[in-house]
Design a protein around this motif. Structure first.
Motif, PDB file in Angstrom:
ATOM      1  N   CYS A 196      14.435  15.220  40.691  1.00 59.62           N
ATOM      2  CA  CYS A 196      14.143  16.323  39.782  1.00 59.62           C
ATOM      3  C   CYS A 196      14.666  17.666  40.277  1.00 59.62           C
ATOM      4  O   CYS A 196      14.739  17.926  41.478  1.00 59.62           O
ATOM      5  CB  CYS A 196      12.632  16.420  39.546  1.00 59.62           C
ATOM      6  SG  CYS A 196      11.977  15.001  38.652  1.00 59.62           S
ATOM      7  N   ASP A 197      15.003  18.522  39.295  1.00 61.42           N
ATOM      8  CA  ASP A 197      15.418  19.890  39.595  1.00 61.42           C
ATOM      9  C   ASP A 197      14.201  20.815  39.684  1.00 61.42           C
ATOM     10  O   ASP A 197      14.220  21.817  40.396  1.00 61.42           O
ATOM     11  CB  ASP A 197      16.353  20.399  38.495  1.00 61.42           C
ATOM     12  CG  ASP A 197      17.559  19.501  38.312  1.00 61.42           C
ATOM     13  OD1 ASP A 197      18.398  19.452  39.229  1.00 61.42           O
ATOM     14  OD2 ASP A 197      17.648  18.837  37.254  1.00 61.42           O
ATOM     15  N   PHE A 198      13.164  20.472  38.938  1.00 63.95           N
ATOM     16  CA  PHE A 198      11.908  21.223  38.934  1.00 63.95           C
ATOM     17  C   PHE A 198      10.764  20.219  39.061  1.00 63.95           C
ATOM     18  O   PHE A 198      10.845  19.109  38.550  1.00 63.95           O
ATOM     19  CB  PHE A 198      11.714  21.989  37.619  1.00 63.95           C
ATOM     20  CG  PHE A 198      12.776  22.988  37.291  1.00 63.95           C
ATOM     21  CD1 PHE A 198      12.591  24.338  37.571  1.00 63.95           C
ATOM     22  CD2 PHE A 198      13.952  22.601  36.673  1.00 63.95           C
ATOM     23  CE1 PHE A 198      13.567  25.267  37.244  1.00 63.95           C
ATOM     24  CE2 PHE A 198      14.935  23.522  36.339  1.00 63.95           C
ATOM     25  CZ  PHE A 198      14.738  24.864  36.633  1.00 63.95           C
ATOM     26  N   VAL A 199       9.685  20.661  39.708  1.00 67.07           N
ATOM     27  CA  VAL A 199       8.461  19.864  39.750  1.00 67.07           C
ATOM     28  C   VAL A 199       7.287  20.790  39.463  1.00 67.07           C
ATOM     29  O   VAL A 199       7.199  21.892  40.031  1.00 67.07           O
ATOM     30  CB  VAL A 199       8.252  19.172  41.113  1.00 67.07           C
ATOM     31  CG1 VAL A 199       6.831  18.619  41.214  1.00 67.07           C
ATOM     32  CG2 VAL A 199       9.238  18.042  41.297  1.00 67.07           C
ATOM     33  N   THR A 200       6.398  20.366  38.572  1.00 64.71           N
ATOM     34  CA  THR A 200       5.201  21.137  38.282  1.00 64.71           C
ATOM     35  C   THR A 200       3.975  20.277  38.579  1.00 64.71           C
ATOM     36  O   THR A 200       3.912  19.106  38.203  1.00 64.71           O
ATOM     37  CB  THR A 200       5.199  21.642  36.817  1.00 64.71           C
ATOM     38  OG1 THR A 200       3.998  22.376  36.557  1.00 64.71           O
ATOM     39  CG2 THR A 200       5.330  20.496  35.826  1.00 64.71           C
ATOM     40  N   LEU A 201       3.008  20.858  39.292  1.00 63.75           N
ATOM     41  CA  LEU A 201       1.834  20.122  39.763  1.00 63.75           C
ATOM     42  C   LEU A 201       0.645  20.339  38.833  1.00 63.75           C
ATOM     43  O   LEU A 201       0.294  21.482  38.528  1.00 63.75           O
ATOM     44  CB  LEU A 201       1.458  20.584  41.165  1.00 63.75           C
ATOM     45  CG  LEU A 201       2.551  20.494  42.238  1.00 63.75           C
ATOM     46  CD1 LEU A 201       2.053  21.098  43.548  1.00 63.75           C
ATOM     47  CD2 LEU A 201       2.979  19.041  42.450  1.00 63.75           C
ATOM     48  N   HIS A 202       0.016  19.239  38.425  1.00 66.29           N
ATOM     49  CA  HIS A 202      -1.153  19.329  37.542  1.00 66.29           C
ATOM     50  C   HIS A 202      -2.188  18.287  37.930  1.00 66.29           C
ATOM     51  O   HIS A 202      -2.611  17.463  37.113  1.00 66.29           O
ATOM     52  CB  HIS A 202      -0.718  19.179  36.083  1.00 66.29           C
ATOM     53  CG  HIS A 202       0.224  20.242  35.651  1.00 66.29           C
ATOM     54  ND1 HIS A 202      -0.175  21.554  35.475  1.00 66.29           N
ATOM     55  CD2 HIS A 202       1.556  20.216  35.429  1.00 66.29           C
ATOM     56  CE1 HIS A 202       0.868  22.284  35.138  1.00 66.29           C
ATOM     57  NE2 HIS A 202       1.935  21.503  35.120  1.00 66.29           N
ATOM     58  N   ILE A 203      -2.583  18.325  39.201  1.00 68.69           N
ATOM     59  CA  ILE A 203      -3.583  17.401  39.724  1.00 68.69           C
ATOM     60  C   ILE A 203      -4.748  18.196  40.294  1.00 68.69           C
ATOM     61  O   ILE A 203      -4.581  19.343  40.702  1.00 68.69           O
ATOM     62  CB  ILE A 203      -2.988  16.475  40.809  1.00 68.69           C
ATOM     63  CG1 ILE A 203      -2.380  17.299  41.952  1.00 68.69           C
ATOM     64  CG2 ILE A 203      -1.941  15.541  40.206  1.00 68.69           C
ATOM     65  CD1 ILE A 203      -1.831  16.467  43.086  1.00 68.69           C
ATOM     66  N   PRO A 204      -5.950  17.619  40.325  1.00 67.99           N
ATOM     67  CA  PRO A 204      -7.105  18.338  40.867  1.00 67.99           C
ATOM     68  C   PRO A 204      -7.049  18.404  42.384  1.00 67.99           C
ATOM     69  O   PRO A 204      -6.395  17.574  43.034  1.00 67.99           O
ATOM     70  CB  PRO A 204      -8.292  17.492  40.395  1.00 67.99           C
ATOM     71  CG  PRO A 204      -7.722  16.107  40.277  1.00 67.99           C
ATOM     72  CD  PRO A 204      -6.312  16.291  39.789  1.00 67.99           C
TER      73      PRO A 204
END
Length: 392
Positions: A196-204
């Motif tokens: 990936c070129d970008f990674v976005t985190l959405h975990i608790p």
């Protein structure tokens, strides 16, 4: 009459649901049945014995002592999804802004305020090439965590022309239904890091996810990756992050949780915790938290508790018995035995568990006299493993 105390500034939309209800008293002097909070730290808070539930107008519950509340029979609610759109919009805005070097460009342009009017256009044209960025269309975005926010980010990133790959081994059925079929599934986290070129985190943030992005992960990342963290700062191991930024492994790190250490690193875009800071989000969270709290106090039904499973049963009798207890064998039979001693006929019942705790709700087609109700509560509470008993 039931009583609810509030802490922090709760949206009027939520407060009106209490103020306009004649069955409730808001912020009274007596012992409250429920607490409605936003960011107030309750870890050192002395909980009155009357408190039956705490509702957090927001998703994160780090400010609430979950284990203590559970042991005291207090249900803790949060509002997942109520601020999801607000966070999603901020993630997408920073996805574009970080790719186009927008913050650096605007910051430099503001330094021209002292220049002569006739010089500004020339200076802008001469220096704009220093801020050339790239478009996000056609780039690959990795979404780690497919809760309410992650699903929205993934779907809208597709609409912006990105290729989206998602990783979440624990995706819920509801989230799966809402996720676009065009989102690719990563079977291993390494696929996200390397492609990936970008990674976005959405975990608790939990004990297991603290330092989720660490040296091992940085070693597998595609060089120049941009990481967006609008979940919790502690998900990223800071010393490893600094090394990755210095080495150019991470091109930019966008975080909604800046601290002094992170602010000292290069190529960091610090956002002052604006994820849920919209009028709409605050209203949605306040309304959702208030409704959850009132529903539990009035009916015993549970929706979106962090320490107990969802337990909902249409009221079908004249008396409802709710019991919060440890998830151990023979609990339901012991509860039923106590009720049978008072010739209570069970019209309907439900039992659900979550990890080490469970919740049993029983409707009876008869209502016991008050004295016998007190006896039932006392005997149920004496069962080993029971922490809370209510008769509604």
């Amino acid at each position: 009459m039931l009583s609810i105390n509030t802490y922090n500034a709760i949206s009027k939309s939520g407060l009106s649901l209490i103020e306009d209800d004649l069955n409730y008293h808001l912020n009274g002097n007596g012992d409250p049945d429920g607490l409605l909070v936003r960011s107030k730290n309750l870890h050192d808070f002395k909980f009155p014995s009357s408190v039956k539930a705490v509702a957090r107008a927001g998703a994160g519950v780090n400010n609430i002592p979950i284990d203590y509340c559970t042991e005291q029979g207090i249900v803790v609610f949060n509002t997942p999804g109520a601020n999801a759109n607000a966070v999603k919009e901020l993630v997408l805005a920073n996805l574009i802004a970080s790719s186009r070097n927008l913050y650096s460009a605007v910051g430099w342009t503001e330094t021209l305020k002292g220049s002569r009017d006739e010089d500004v256009p020339g200076l802008v044209e001469a220096r704009k090439k220093e801020f050339v960025g790239s478009e996000i269309k056609g780039k690959k975005l990795g979404v780690v965590g497919l809760g309410a926010i992650g699903v929205l980010v993934a779907n809208d990133a597709l609409s912006l022309g990105m290729e989206v790959v998602a990783y979440d081994p624990f995706i819920s059925v509801d989230a799966a239904w809402r996720l676009s079929q065009d989102v690719q599934r990563a079977h291993q986290l390494e696929e996200v890091w390397s492609e990936c070129d970008f990674v976005t985190l959405h975990i608790p943030l939990t004990e297991k996810t603290t330092g989720f992005v660490n040296e091992e992960g940085f070693q597998k990342m595609k060089k120049g990756m941009k990481i967006l963290n609008f979940s919790r700062g502690e998900l990223v191991e800071e010393e490893a992050l600094k090394n990755a930024l210095d080495a150019g492994v991470v091109g930019k790190y966008v975080t909604d949780f800046p601290n002094k250490n992170v602010l000292s690193m290069k190529n960091v875009i610090p956002v002052p915790h604006l994820g849920a800071s919209t009028v709409e989000s605050e209203e949605n969270c306040a309304v959702m938290a208030t409704k959850q709290l009132k529903t539990y106090l009035e009916t015993g039904n549970i929706k979106h508790a962090v320490n107990l499973p969802d337990v909902e049963l249409p009221y079908s009798g004249k008396m409802r018995v709710t019991v919060m207890h440890q998830n151990i064998p023979n609990m339901v039979s012991q509860i039923a035995t106590v009720l049978s001693g008072y010739s209570v006929n069970i019209a309907d019942m439900i039992n659900r568990s979550k990890n080490n705790w469970a919740y049993t709700m029983i409707d009876s087609d008869q209502k016991l006299p008050e004295e016998e109700q007190n006896d039932v509560k006392r005997k149920l509470k004496s069962i080993d493993g029971v922490v809370s008993v209510r008769l509604i």
